[in-house]
Design a protein around this motif. Structure first.
Motif, PDB file in Angstrom:
ATOM      1  N   GLN A  80      77.798  72.296  30.635  1.00 24.18           N
ATOM      2  CA  GLN A  80      79.235  72.506  30.755  1.00 24.18           C
ATOM      3  C   GLN A  80      79.921  71.288  31.355  1.00 24.18           C
ATOM      4  O   GLN A  80      81.072  71.001  31.047  1.00 24.18           O
ATOM      5  N   LYS A  81      79.215  70.542  32.200  1.00 30.71           N
ATOM      6  CA  LYS A  81      79.790  69.316  32.767  1.00 30.71           C
ATOM      7  C   LYS A  81      80.206  68.349  31.658  1.00 30.71           C
ATOM      8  O   LYS A  81      81.248  67.702  31.737  1.00 30.71           O
ATOM      9  N   ASP A  82      79.385  68.247  30.611  1.00 26.72           N
ATOM     10  CA  ASP A  82      79.694  67.354  29.492  1.00 26.72           C
ATOM     11  C   ASP A  82      80.890  67.868  28.699  1.00 26.72           C
ATOM     12  O   ASP A  82      81.763  67.089  28.308  1.00 26.72           O
ATOM     13  N   ILE A  83      80.929  69.174  28.478  1.00 27.36           N
ATOM     14  CA  ILE A  83      82.055  69.776  27.756  1.00 27.36           C
ATOM     15  C   ILE A  83      83.352  69.534  28.521  1.00 27.36           C
ATOM     16  O   ILE A  83      84.372  69.151  27.950  1.00 27.36           O
ATOM     17  N   ASP A  84      83.308  69.729  29.831  1.00 25.77           N
ATOM     18  CA  ASP A  84      84.505  69.540  30.657  1.00 25.77           C
ATOM     19  C   ASP A  84      84.984  68.090  30.620  1.00 25.77           C
ATOM     20  O   ASP A  84      86.191  67.839  30.458  1.00 25.77           O
ATOM     21  N   LEU A  85      84.060  67.137  30.740  1.00 27.32           N
ATOM     22  CA  LEU A  85      84.458  65.731  30.723  1.00 27.32           C
ATOM     23  C   LEU A  85      84.955  65.331  29.340  1.00 27.32           C
ATOM     24  O   LEU A  85      85.957  64.613  29.216  1.00 27.32           O
ATOM     25  N   ALA A  86      84.304  65.803  28.292  1.00 23.33           N
ATOM     26  CA  ALA A  86      84.745  65.508  26.924  1.00 23.33           C
ATOM     27  C   ALA A  86      86.154  66.046  26.682  1.00 23.33           C
ATOM     28  O   ALA A  86      86.986  65.371  26.063  1.00 23.33           O
ATOM     29  N   THR A  87      86.429  67.229  27.175  1.00 22.50           N
ATOM     30  CA  THR A  87      87.756  67.835  27.015  1.00 22.50           C
ATOM     31  C   THR A  87      88.814  66.999  27.726  1.00 22.50           C
ATOM     32  O   THR A  87      89.915  66.773  27.189  1.00 22.50           O
ATOM     33  N   LYS A  88      88.506  66.519  28.920  1.00 22.37           N
ATOM     34  CA  LYS A  88      89.441  65.658  29.657  1.00 22.37           C
ATOM     35  C   LYS A  88      89.649  64.341  28.918  1.00 22.37           C
ATOM     36  O   LYS A  88      90.781  63.832  28.850  1.00 22.37           O
ATOM     37  N   MET A  89      88.595  63.780  28.363  1.00 21.81           N
ATOM     38  CA  MET A  89      88.711  62.532  27.597  1.00 21.81           C
ATOM     39  C   MET A  89      89.605  62.720  26.373  1.00 21.81           C
ATOM     40  O   MET A  89      90.484  61.891  26.099  1.00 21.81           O
ATOM     41  N   ASP A  90      89.386  63.813  25.665  1.00 21.73           N
ATOM     42  CA  ASP A  90      90.202  64.086  24.478  1.00 21.73           C
ATOM     43  C   ASP A  90      91.678  64.244  24.845  1.00 21.73           C
ATOM     44  O   ASP A  90      92.560  63.755  24.142  1.00 21.73           O
TER      45      ASP A  90
END
Length: 97
Positions: A80-90
């Motif tokens: 989930q850490k990766d999903i959260d960071l990817a969402t912020k990047m997008d």
């Protein structure tokens, strides 16, 4: 330690991300910006977010392009850490486009 997610389930939560092709259990995306300054600004802003989350991307920058790979090393995969960071990047990338 964060729980490892199924890679396809993780990708289903994101737009434009794909599985890393190097055999890693990771997700990847390439961002293209108008110029180097915008790309560098994106990286600087995301570095602050990554530090706050204690979750750091693998990334590579050439001029206006930023290639990002996300994985959670201690889980040996995507969490989930990766999903959260990817969402912020997008979200940031869409504001800079």
């Amino acid at each position: 330690m964060a729980d490892k997610m199924d890679l396809q389930a993780a990708l289903g939560k994101l737009d434009g991300w794909s599985a890393a092709e190097d055999g890693k259990h990771a997700i990847t995306k390439t961002y293209k910006f108008d110029d180097f300054s915008t790309a560098f600004g994106f990286m600087s802003a995301m570095a602050t977010q990554a530090e706050k989350a204690d979750h750091h991307p693998e990334w590579f920058n050439v001029y206006n392009t930023v290639e990002v790979t996300l994985t959670t090393h201690d889980a040996d995969g995507v969490t989930q850490k990766d999903i959260d960071l990817a969402t912020k990047m997008d979200a940031l990338a869409s504001k800079l486009a």
